[in-house]
Structure formats: structure tokens, C-alpha cells
Design an enzyme around this catalytic site. Sequence first.
Site, PDB file in Angstrom:
ATOM      1  N   GLU A   1      16.592   2.806 -11.807  1.00  0.00           N
ATOM      2  CA  GLU A   1      17.422   1.608 -11.957  1.00  0.00           C
ATOM      3  C   GLU A   1      18.890   1.912 -12.271  1.00  0.00           C
ATOM      4  O   GLU A   1      19.488   1.269 -13.129  1.00  0.00           O
ATOM      5  CB  GLU A   1      16.831   0.693 -13.055  1.00  0.00           C
ATOM      6  CG  GLU A   1      15.463   0.169 -12.683  1.00  0.00           C
ATOM      7  CD  GLU A   1      14.809  -0.647 -13.785  1.00  0.00           C
ATOM      8  OE1 GLU A   1      14.283  -1.734 -13.444  1.00  0.00           O
ATOM      9  OE2 GLU A   1      14.783  -0.224 -14.951  1.00  0.00           O
TER      10      GLU A   1
HETATM   11  C1  ACM Z   1      10.982   1.763 -14.725  1.00  0.00           C
HETATM   12  O1  ACM Z   1      10.025   0.979 -14.939  1.00  0.00           O
HETATM   13  N1  ACM Z   1      12.223   1.337 -14.721  1.00  0.00           N
HETATM   14  C2  ACM Z   1      10.739   3.176 -14.497  1.00  0.00           C
END
Ligand code: ACM
Length: 536
Positions: free
Chosen positions: A346
Site C-alpha cells: 500500500e
Molecule cells: C496489508 O494488508 N496491507 C498487507
Amino acid sequence: MVAGAGTTASSASASSSASVKDAAVAAPTPLDRVVPAPASVRPAAGSYAIRPDTPIRVSGSTGSEGSDGSDRSARAAHRVGDYLARALRPATGYSLPVTTRSGDDGIRLRLTPKAAGARTLGEEGYRLQVTGRAITLTARGSAGLFHGVQTLRQLLPASIERATRQSGPWRVSGGTITDVPRYAWRSAMLDVSRHFFGVDQVKRYIDQLALYKINTLHLHLSDDQGWRIAVDSWPKLAEFGGSTQVGGGPGGYYTKDDYREIVRYAASRELTVVPEIDMPGHTNAALASYAELNCDGVAPPLYTGTEVGFSSLCVPKEVTYDFVDDVIRELAALTPGPYLHIGGDEAHSTSHEDYVAFMDRVQPVVAKYGKTVVGWHQLTGAHPVEGAIAQYWGTDGNEKEVADAAKAGTRLILSPANRAYLDMKYDANTPLGQSWAGYVEAKQSYDWDPATYIKGVPESSVLGVEAPLWSETLETSAHIEYMAFPRLPGIAELGWAPASAHNWDEYKVRVAAQGPRWDAMGIAYYRSPQIPWPNG
Ligand code: ACM
């Protein structure tokens, strides 16, 4: 799987005859009523009863490696014997002395590569033989002996897990279990950043993981909301960056001694700790602690919300790599295990070009300090170094980038969010957790195959599985347990049991039998309506 011996409590309880019911209650647990399902079960007539004078006989020999190796393995067998005695003493009230004196009776723990067939057990396998005269547990490695002890616990009545003296009898069904894991990597992750969990809470979870032969604890030590590990060369990371959490509570962090204690305790339960510093995104706590880490030189405030994707280390600045080098050096020095997780998920506030450049510079730093890179699977969109491990957390198993990286040699850990994420709500009524990957009931969590989940990935690329637990909504051990149980044992079974044993209808009966054990241990589990719990 071979059908278990004896009458099961559930089939007999349909009878109205009190005498049949009593006999069923007294019948020992069938040898195959174990989670994770053992690789091979051969029931035999008879049973062994632990009695007030039962000894725990420990022995270790390493065959050709000489006396030093033998001493080491004798000490390891003794440690597992002590652990077993501590597990069994409170409920039995027996002394269960741990002794190196040999004998053909009692509970015998043998650590040896020389026993017939021992070579095929590997480091984590074990053989458990139960006759009327003795329970004999044989393994090549201390991990195997320890996992065998967990199986033995499950073969005793659930009341064995109570902290005060119970009436018994403490009988174990006759026969032989020969057991080895399907995968070497069987992991659980705890997010200690969104909400901080202290050393004792982590130890409690480690003990619960060990029950199901989980061998790796991944600690998510940093995120936007908190930096949880002391770093001497950048002290404000923990002191300031660790000073709050989601919702604005006081947060906290592990001193280096705290962290060493977690690592030591995990090792005593045969778990390896994999520390994660999530980079280049998920870094607000670090950016708030040191203004110079920001591209504009201005530190943002601490963050106590639950948004993701808004922070990034400053990829063009050299100080970023001084920071990364110091953090990885200090963390690697604290970590005896071979892996260091660098996150990489992310990174929505990092350009793709910067992300690739960052990972190109940071992965060699991990290697420089003697560790193997683990990253979330977005790492496969950069250039994973040789030997790198990518942790898959997608939901459809259709990521070409991941499959291509696997074909090129990147190894995979599977934690698909719509299956393995323990923080997903079970259903719309679950008071804790999130639902961005959907609701994940017990069957949904269990019913998939790590070997075939991601299309186009060679089976040999899959190292194993992990059950991550993110803590945006979780503040206490009771919260952890409600989300982890009963799903965690299902993921543990996917990691351990042979593919041929995979069967929801059989599994749900075996996991149902864990409910009374969790009651005895004070584990606050979710009573999934999909599971036929024996007590209603
Ligand atoms: C994640 O759940 N951002 C690895």
C-alpha cells in the site's frame, strides 16, 4: 486418514442409556481427533493411563555427532519434558518427575536421529506410540518433540488444560501417530502497531500458536500509528513515534530487552520471530519523529486514525538510507532468525518509479546484515532480489506479477485476505474487525488449497501459509482470541496436514473438540454456527 478407535462422545450422546453415555465420556479421544490432522494414524487396542507415579523419561542422542551433540540433544529433550510436565501437573495434581533414567514405562521423550524411520521425520516431525505400558514420543529435532507434545495434550481430556486439579482419568488411546508437516512456513502475524500489545500479551498468543504447531511469529512492528521497537541510533522512533495508537491511547514500544524476551520465549515454543518494519509507506510514525525524513523537512503530526496509503519515506533523500541502514542493522542484530520483513504494501503515496528505486536500495541492506528479505507481494512489482520471499495478501489468486515472480524464483507465503486474515469479520454481526475483504466464516477460512490458490504458480514456490491479525479494532487479548479462534487452527491445519486430509466435514468435528479445551484455557473464542461444538 484412518478412522479413530473407540466410540466417540458425540455418537454415543444420542443414546438415552446413561451407562453408554458414561462409557463414552470415559473413552479416550480417538487418535485422529487432532488439529492439525496428523499425516498418519494407526489406532490399536488398549490405552495408556497417566497415573500419580508416571515418570517423564527424557533421552537425547545425536548418533555420530559425538558427546557434545548428545549433550545438546539431551538438554533439549529435558526442556521439552519440563514443558510437558508443567502443562500436565496443574490438572492432574501428579508430580510427573522429569528424569534421564531409562525405562520401558511412563511417558518417554526421545530425541534421536537413529531410531528406525526417524530420518523421514525431519526436524519437525514426530512419532507417538501409545501402548498400555508407555507413551513413547520420538523425534529428530526438538521442534518435532515439542509438536508431538501438543498432539499428546489434545489426546487427553479437555480438562487437562485447567489450572486446578481435576478428577481424570488421564487416558490416551492406543496406537501410533507418525506426523510431518506439509509446509515449513506456518506463521501468524500480530500487528502491534495499530494497537500496542505488551510482552505478556504476545507470550500468551505465542502459547496459543504453539498449540497448533505454528512455527513462525511475524511481528508488524511499525506503521502509521506507532513505532514499537527501540532503535538506539534513532531514539525518537520509539519514544515519540511509539507514544500513541489508534484511538489516541498511550501506545508503547518494546525495549531491546523486551524484544529479546519475546524472541527467547518464542524459541522456547519452537517459533521463529520475523520482525517487520513496513516501508516506504505506512511510515507516518517515523516521519512524525524525525522531520529530516520528510521530503519537505516538516514532520507531520502523530496519527491515530485508520486510513492507509498516505505516508511515504522520502525516496530521493540520502538520509532515508542512513535511517534504513541503522534500523535494519539494529533489528537484525536482535533477531536470531534468518528473515527480516520490509513491508512494501500500500505505498500509494510513493510513485512506482520511487518504489522500485527504494526496494532496489533497501533489499541489499537486509542481505548486508545477514538476513533474507520478506516483503508483501507488491514487492513482485519491483525487482525482488534472489532468495526473496513475497507474502501474498490478495483476494483472487489471479495476480500475473506474483506468478511471474514465482516462476523466476521468488518464494511465496500465502495469506489471502479473504481466507487467512483473522481481522476480517466472521459475519455482519461480528463486533470487532473489518470487512474490506468480505466476511470470513470458519469454512471460508479453511476451505482452500495453498498449493493451487494463485494461478500459474509452481507448487514448489509455496513455502507455506500465514494468518495475519491486524489490530485497528483490537485492544485486548480477549479481542485477539475472539478473532483468532476458531480460524487460526484452520490455517495451521492448511500449513501442516497433508493435502489428502483436507476435508471440511471432518475438520469441523475435530475443531469442535477444541472448544472445551479453549474453555478450559480461558480462550474467548467465537462460537461459529458452522462448527458442531460439543457443548451446545
Ligand atoms: C496489508 O494488508 N496491507 C498487507
